[in-house]
Write a protein that holds these residues in place. Structure first.
Motif, PDB file in Angstrom:
ATOM      1  N   UNK A 180       0.818  -1.215   0.000  1.00 20.69           N
ATOM      2  CA  UNK A 180       0.000   0.000   0.000  1.00 20.69           C
ATOM      3  C   UNK A 180       0.852   1.265   0.000  1.00 20.69           C
ATOM      4  N   UNK A 206      -1.433   7.194  -1.064  1.00 18.84           N
ATOM      5  CA  UNK A 206      -1.016   8.380  -0.309  1.00 18.84           C
ATOM      6  C   UNK A 206      -1.188   8.211   1.191  1.00 18.84           C
ATOM      7  N   UNK A 207      -1.533   6.998   1.620  1.00 17.95           N
ATOM      8  CA  UNK A 207      -1.811   6.763   3.040  1.00 17.95           C
ATOM      9  C   UNK A 207      -0.521   6.804   3.867  1.00 17.95           C
ATOM     10  N   UNK A 208      -0.690   7.005   5.163  1.00 19.61           N
ATOM     11  CA  UNK A 208       0.476   7.119   6.043  1.00 19.61           C
ATOM     12  C   UNK A 208       0.129   6.574   7.425  1.00 19.61           C
ATOM     13  N   UNK A 209       1.105   6.589   8.351  1.00 23.31           N
ATOM     14  CA  UNK A 209       0.810   6.009   9.661  1.00 23.31           C
ATOM     15  C   UNK A 209      -0.239   6.824  10.400  1.00 23.31           C
ATOM     16  N   UNK A 266      -2.737   8.838   8.690  1.00 25.46           N
ATOM     17  CA  UNK A 266      -3.992   8.699   7.928  1.00 25.46           C
ATOM     18  C   UNK A 266      -3.964   7.320   7.285  1.00 25.46           C
ATOM     19  N   UNK A 267      -4.489   6.317   8.021  1.00 22.46           N
ATOM     20  CA  UNK A 267      -4.319   4.940   7.555  1.00 22.46           C
ATOM     21  C   UNK A 267      -5.449   4.476   6.640  1.00 22.46           C
ATOM     22  N   UNK A 268      -6.546   5.201   6.651  1.00 18.38           N
ATOM     23  CA  UNK A 268      -7.614   4.916   5.692  1.00 18.38           C
ATOM     24  C   UNK A 268      -7.828   6.162   4.845  1.00 18.38           C
ATOM     25  N   UNK A 318      -8.213  -2.404  -0.027  1.00 21.57           N
ATOM     26  CA  UNK A 318      -7.616  -1.701   1.108  1.00 21.57           C
ATOM     27  C   UNK A 318      -6.824  -2.643   2.016  1.00 21.57           C
ATOM     28  N   UNK A 359      -8.972  11.357  10.864  1.00 24.32           N
ATOM     29  CA  UNK A 359      -7.577  11.006  11.163  1.00 24.32           C
ATOM     30  C   UNK A 359      -6.691  12.226  11.404  1.00 24.32           C
TER      31      UNK A 359
END
Lengths: 387, 259, 144
Positions: free
Chosen positions: A40, A44-47, A49-51, A108, A339
């Motif tokens: 994943x 553009x996800x990150x720790x 903003x995980x969804x 996801x 988030x």
């Protein structure tokens, strides 16, 4: 099998539309293969903003799926004959939307190959388990109902008696899928943005507005490009449903804003601040959220004034504004906003990447492909009967 | 020979059963009859493991990261340069991020902006466990450790959303290219699973204290059984005022901070 | 019956297609030769008889996995011997080479277990500075 032979007969326009959809699906699938390989990290996800886009689309589309109840309930519970022609369109829309939901959940997953663990190790304390149960149940219910009623229609006979209780079950079931989806978010102690009992009602109100708005647009498209016309009355009734639901939705949002800002609890305010004015210099969603607000206000003006609503051209514009406004609100703001800031106060921005967007578009294309094929079958059956 | 004839026949019988009835059943038979599994007798035993962090001792040297290094080395935690994709089990947060309820404007100088060690709180009512759809994370009934099963995790990240402490990290990509050195005795992770501190369950099982506790030369990390009235952690929380992170959320964290 | 030649032709084509793997392996010379596996470097017997291990080692590993991770049991007594339930220490104490033992047979059988996505092949630990490079498999794929 299920009259699919009727879906492979069509004109040039039908096939080019399917071709376009197939191309978008292929592009999305290629991006997904890349995601499978690299993880994943391509999103553009990150720790913090995980969804993001995937889960937000899932949430929005559960609403579209649930909204089928807005035609099923009047028709079957109140014997409201006007919806006779659109009910099956609503059910097919629900089937397509639920399928998209499931695909969005699947893409996801970090380990999609293990997704059956949810069934192999059933965990009733997890809302995600119940979401799986309610969504797959809803899919089966609608598939059975649509198949049985359409088959009966083709044969020119009344549907078998046992389908009535199945249809009746599908009504509260539709409410349940969106309630359970809201529960996914509003049972989390550290996420104050979602920690509100109003979340499920708000989900339902926005769903019952955006879903029927889409159905109106689909009916108008059918009228424009095919021989099939649902007629003026069902569209006007649907427009009334959209209007009421949109008013209730905006009312709920205002309730939320009052509670959050009058109480003045920072943890609850910060998410709204991030979305509408930006936080610590970060505000990439601010233009989106204000667009959503403006569209919502515009849609209310267009819907609430009877003269506008009765004019189908203006109604079409109103439906587009409703749909876009709620798509931004739910399909972007609602998930990402929860988030930011993180429970540790970090403000991390999120923007979907190109591969992520192409996967999402691919899934939307799958949905539209399903809708097209299902509607094509329905229309072929009715054309045959009419001839 | 470790296997006598009877065992051998039984096992071959199992092999036959496997061919006939599927290997799963055979496995269960073998497990029931031949394999007696036990904990290591040397294992540390506790009913409710907990940690006390003496922040005064910890802050003596703000640059010290011995505990972090020890933990991350022994558990093959990757060093990822992009902070947005970081994986971390134990790290430092400014006091007001770790304890957001405390007014940052009027904190004592000894605390304001000072780094506080944070890691999984091994909550007594862990929201991450409540939401996990596969029991890939669970609270061990025997000693309260919140465990992770990386074989089972499907990577849905629901636990990450549920944890109010940011203690969970997701592997956005394969972590191996980000490992400078590897501890062969402990697995790495694969892409697409969530990981976090497990109170060094693998070390407790062999009778060792958690790696961070062992690495701390100031003895600022005190590990023990909170259910044992005679334990050091119990004495410390009884005799001192301690803080826990966000106790108002009802998660009942088992990491206590001596201020 | 004018279609007879076409039907026969179709049948032949079908047979040819479904037996393709056989022809292909014949032509490529990759067929039937069972792989030569590395002999265990110590001990005369495995924890279980060879036949059982050959067929069911994965079940043993799965049971061990669950016992260790989920039940916090670390040791297993089989017969009168006690083992540490560990792939990388107990199994690989004797079967030291993943490449010459595990992989050879897995490649032959066309299976891709994901054990090594996480568990560390001892071969990766050798070679100091080259360590990190060795971990990075081409194309962003797993080392397996």
């Amino acid at each position: 099998m299920f009259m699919f032979e009727k879906a492979v007969v069509g004109g040039r326009r039908y096939w080019s539309w399917l071709g376009v959809l197939a191309a978008v699906i292929a592009l999305g699938f290629a991006s997904y293969l890349r995601q499978l390989d690299q993880g994943l990290a391509i999103t553009g996800l990150s720790r913090d903003v995980t969804w993001g886009l995937y889960i937000a689309q899932f949430t929005f589309l559960v609403g579209v799926a649930a909204s089928a109840v807005m035609v099923v309930l009047p028709y079957y519970l109140h014997n409201y004959k006007v919806f006779g022609k659109v009910t099956i369109l609503g059910e097919f829309l629900a089937i397509s939307a639920v399928t998209m939901c499931m695909l969005f959940i699947l893409v996801d997953m970090g380990q999609p190959a293990r997704v059956l663990n949810v069934i192999l190790h059933p965990t009733p304390n997890s809302i995600m388990f119940w979401d799986m149960v309610s969504l797959s149940g809803y899919l089966v219910l609608n598939a059975v109902i649509a198949l049985v009623t359409l088959t009966a229609e083709r044969k020119g006979i009344a549907p078998p008696g046992w389908i009535k209780p199945v249809i009746l079950i599908s009504i509260p079931w539709a409410i349940s899928i969106h309630t359970v989806t809201a529960f996914l978010y509003n049972g989390l102690p550290g996420r104050s943005f979602w920690l509100t009992a109003l979340l499920a009602p708000r989900f339902l109100a926005s769903a019952f507005s955006a879903g029927p708005a889409l159905l109106i647009l689909l009916c108008m498209i059918l009228r424009r490009f095919t021989w099939f016309d649902v007629g003026r009355e069902p569209i006007q009734k649907l427009a009334l449903i959209v209007t009421y639901a949109m008013v209730v939705n905006v009312f709920f949002v205002l309730m939320e804003l009052f509670t959050v800002f009058y109480s003045g609890i920072p943890e609850h305010q910060e998410h709204f601040k991030y979305l509408f004015v930006g936080l610590e210099g970060h505000g990439s969603l601010v233009p989106w959220m204000w667009t959503s607000v403006l569209l919502a206000v515009a849609s209310l003006v267009l819907l609430l004034v009877p003269r506008f609503r009765h004019d189908e051209k203006i109604l079409a514009v109103a439906c587009v504004t409703v749909f876009l406004s709620l798509w931004i609100d739910k399909g972007i703001g609602l998930i990402v906003g929860g988030f930011v800031p993180s429970p540790l106060g970090a403000v991390t921005e999120y923007a979907p990447t190109l591969p992520e967007i192409s996967i999402a578009l691919g899934i939307w294309a799958v949905g539209f492909l399903m809708i097209t094929v299902f509607y094509k079958i329905t229309l072929s059956v009715r054309e045959y009967l009419g001839a | 020979m470790s296997i006598d004839r009877k065992t051998f026949l039984r096992i071959t019988g199992c092999g036959l059963a496997a061919a006939l009835a599927g290997s799963k059943i055979a496995g269960l038979i073998a497990e029931a009859q031949d394999e007696l599994t036990t904990p290591d007798p040397a294992a540390l035993k506790g009913r409710r493991w907990a940690m006390v962090i003496d922040t005064k001792k910890c802050l003596k040297d703000e640059g010290c990261d011995k505990c972090i290094q020890a933990c991350h080395r022994v558990h093959n935690v990757p060093e990822i340069a992009d902070a947005r994709r970081e994986v971390k089990w134990i790290w430092k947060e400014p006091f007001e991020h770790a304890f957001p309820a405390h007014d940052p404007e009027h904190l004592p100088e000894a605390l304001a902006g000072r780094p506080v060690l944070v890691f999984c709180n091994h909550c007594d009512a862990p929201p991450c466990v409540r939401v996990c759809p596969t029991k890939a994370t669970w609270k061990r009934a025997s000693d309260g450790v919140v465990m992770m099963d990386w074989h089972r995790c499907i990577g849905c990240r629901y636990c990450v959303a549920a944890c109010p402490y940011g203690s969970r990290s997701f592997n956005w990509s394969d972590p191996r290219p980000h490992l400078v050195q590897i501890n062969g005795a402990y697995p790495t992770r694969t892409k697409g699973v969530v990981e976090k501190c497990t109170f060094c369950d693998e070390r407790l099982a062999r009778g060792q204290l958690p790696a961070c506790v062992e690495a701390c030369t100031e003895k600022a990390l005190i590990f023990g059984d909170l259910a044992d009235p005679g334990s050091e952690v119990r004495r410390l929380v009884r005799e001192n005022f301690t803080l826990r992170r966000k106790p108002e959320l009802g998660t009942a964290p088992q990491v206590f901070y001596l201020i | 019956m004018r279609d007879r030649p076409w039907i026969l032709l179709g049948l032949v084509a079908f047979l040819g297609l479904i037996t393709f793997p056989i022809w292909y392996n014949q032509a490529a010379g990759t067929t039937s030769a069972a792989p030569e596996l590395q002999k265990a470097v110590k001990g005369d017997t495995c924890i279980y008889p060879t036949d059982y291990m050959r067929a069911s080692h994965m079940d043993v590993l799965m049971r061990w996995r669950d016992e260790v991770v989920r039940n916090d049991k670390r040791l297993v007594k089989i017969g009168d011997k006690t083992y540490n339930m560990s792939l990388t220490s107990t199994c690989m104490d004797c079967h030291t080479s993943k490449a010459d033992f595990c992989d050879k047979c897995h490649n032959y059988a066309g299976v891709k277990p994901y054990c090594w996505d996480c568990h560390v092949d001892p071969a990766l630990l050798k070679g100091g500075a080259g360590e990190r490079a060795a971990l990075r498999a081409p194309g962003g794929q797993h080392v397996d």
